[in-house]
Design a protein around this motif. Structure first.
Motif: not given
Length: 180
Positions: A124-131
């Motif tokens: 959805g609009n939730t960022k769950i990870a960023e690498i």
């Protein structure tokens, strides 16, 4: 020595022929090459474009170019804003859902390895990870371990590869069933 009009014509023809021979390869390259549209997608768990490429789901032209889902950075669109690949945003198309635990590894395959700003994963609009990519060029394949903490059940994960050398990003959606 002054040449007559008749004598100048063969010389002009030779010059024109030589110019044509010299320009022909450039024209052929210019007419047959297309702008690079995208160069990476998720192969496992099978993204929507991977399912199209494998013939798991019937799709349009994305079947032949799973690496080509490119669009401006910042979109939340499985098709990367590209109408040619509109099939990818159809949630009712019969996408196979992959069962996963509370985390899983996403494997990317790159056919052109752009310098990378980062990879981002959203539900959805939730960022769950960023690498982070550190502006470096990735190898041909990359794997990211993503934690689904706080999510269960059937979810659509949007993965975004933000490249550092253009204003665009590459997009891939993966349908998962998070069994926590």
């Amino acid at each position: 020595m002054h040449r007559t009009k008749k004598q100048k014509q063969p010389r002009r023809r030779k010059l024109a022929a030589c110019a044509g021979v010299g320009l022909a390869p450039l024209l052929v390259l210019g007419l047959t090459s297309t702008p690079a549209e995208a160069h990476g997608w998720i192969t496992n768990p099978a993204s929507r474009q991977e399912q199209c490429a494998r013939g798991v789901v019937s799709c349009g032209s994305i079947k032949w170019e799973p690496q080509s889902v490119e669009g401006p950075k910042g979109l939340k669109d499985c098709a990367g804003g590209n109408e040619r690949f509109a099939d990818l945003r159809d949630d009712n198309k019969g996408w196979r859902v992959t069962d996963v635990g509370s985390s899983t590894d996403f494997n990317w395959k790159f056919t052109a390895r752009h310098r990378t700003t980062n990879w981002q994963y959203f539900i959805g609009n939730t960022k769950i990870a960023e690498i982070g990519g550190g502006g470096a060029q990735p190898p041909e394949t990359v794997s990211h371990h993503v934690d689904f903490r706080g999510f269960t059940g059937k979810q659509k994960v949007l993965a975004v590869w933000n490249i550092a050398d253009t204003a665009n990003a590459f997009y891939a959606c993966v349908d998962v069933n998070i069994r926590g």
